[in-house]
Design an enzyme around this catalytic site. Sequence first.
Site, mmCIF file in Angstrom:
data_model
loop_
_atom_site.group_PDB
_atom_site.id
_atom_site.type_symbol
_atom_site.label_atom_id
_atom_site.label_comp_id
_atom_site.label_asym_id
_atom_site.label_seq_id
_atom_site.Cartn_x
_atom_site.Cartn_y
_atom_site.Cartn_z
ATOM 1 N N GLY A 1 0.820 -1.209 0.000
ATOM 2 C CA GLY A 1 0.000 0.000 0.000
ATOM 3 C C GLY A 1 0.853 1.258 0.000
ATOM 4 C CG ASN A 2 -0.420 4.656 -1.500
ATOM 5 O OD1 ASN A 2 -1.114 5.472 -0.905
ATOM 6 N ND2 ASN A 2 -0.838 4.003 -2.579
ATOM 7 C CG HIS A 3 2.855 6.566 3.787
ATOM 8 N ND1 HIS A 3 2.706 5.840 4.935
ATOM 9 C CD2 HIS A 3 4.118 6.337 3.354
ATOM 10 C CE1 HIS A 3 3.834 5.204 5.210
ATOM 11 N NE2 HIS A 3 4.710 5.487 4.257
ATOM 12 C CB SER A 4 -2.929 8.130 -0.336
ATOM 13 O OG SER A 4 -4.053 8.955 -0.532
#
Length: 414
Positions: A212-215
Amino acid sequence: MTTPVRKRILVGVGGGIAAYKACSVIRHYTEAGHDVRVIPTAAALEFVGAATFEALSGHPVSTTVFDNVDEVAHVRLGQEADLVVVAPATADLLARAASGRADDLLTASLLTARCPVLFAPAMHTEMWEHPATRDNVATLRRRGVVVMPPDSGRLTGRDSGAGRLPDPTEIGLLGDLLLDDPEALPFDLSGARIVISAGGTREPLDPVRYLGNHSSGKQGFALARVAAARGADVTVVAGSTSGAGNPAGIELVSIASATELSDEMNKRALEADVIIMAAAVADFRPVVVADAKIKKGTAGPAPIELETNPDILAGLVAARGRGEIPASTVIVGFAAETGDDNGGVLDHGRAKFSRKGCDLLVVNPVGSGKAFGTEDNTGWLLSSAGTETALPLTSKTLLASRILDALAPLLDRS
Ligand code: PMT
């Protein structure tokens, strides 16, 4: 981002069951250091006592123009205000405001206020949908008053539908926006169907893990919040989010992976006037998704083989080129860039703009505490007309308004 200067804010409270939620709105502004005066209607005091409003605001409360006559309060409070927020705005209060009545302290103050005015409606669905209320709301909007769309959901009784008071935090954020820029919420997107992707995608590895990512979804939701208040019909297709808020009057569709996001965006693009890709989309996904949790084993971690996800933004631009979605659809992308040895953030943004072929691109510096998960944002706005506009660091809500300002003239209004 709260405005550091202490402002004078009037909070008007109408007589509905949601009057108790006005306490959170008052709190939002007092916590930010503003001077808050509360003006309830007589009916509002049937739901919440004057002592509550006085304790929260630190000022005495009155409903009538005949208190403090020596101070000419019925004129002065409105004249001196920097912002008026009415929450809840009942059908009766909207009607009295639209017809210019001055039969209590709140409506008198509305007539003398020259600052931005924000109404947060709350009533039963039938009342909200009644032609009389629609006309009153249209009249107020035509005069420059901001009337938020109400939320949908459970109402006072057993019924549910449109008419819930918007979340107090959402009311607070739109009020903050008007304090930062009184012109930030024109009613200029009425009838425009806007589909916004927001948040991060999650690419599953096994039943418990993902890439995933930090958005946080905050920038995408800010666009939704502002677009809905400006009259647009908004759908948000959201991946993982955190603290992004709960904009009133929007449709929310949840997805997890880039493939799911791609399917939703391609489907909804057929009906959209505007597509905004603010989501942080994974470029790659694991080739194999294990059915059972991957074990640690003794041989150390196995490599994860990845394959490429569809480029949704470029795909939508190509579909428009092939005539599969209307040629008039405005497509807006974001570029999340850190800069590297091959160029700065803006250099990479420019290159991405020519690769993706969208109408507007917001170039977003990210990393080291920038953009992901923050309350504020900065960057540049590139347009297919060849303009490059710097976007100074500001709240994500005000940045959203700047993006919509650039987008509004591109809409096909024929
Ligand atoms: O959510 P927040 O915490 O508020 O943070 C906001 C943000 C930084 C996520 C947002 O402002 C932002 O920059 N979003 C774009 C993130 C991204 O994926 O950037 P990118 O440069 O990798 O992609 C460029 C564009 O193509 C984006 O519009 C992206 O949505 C889109 N894309 C990317 C990959 C892919 N496979 N398909 C896509 O459509």
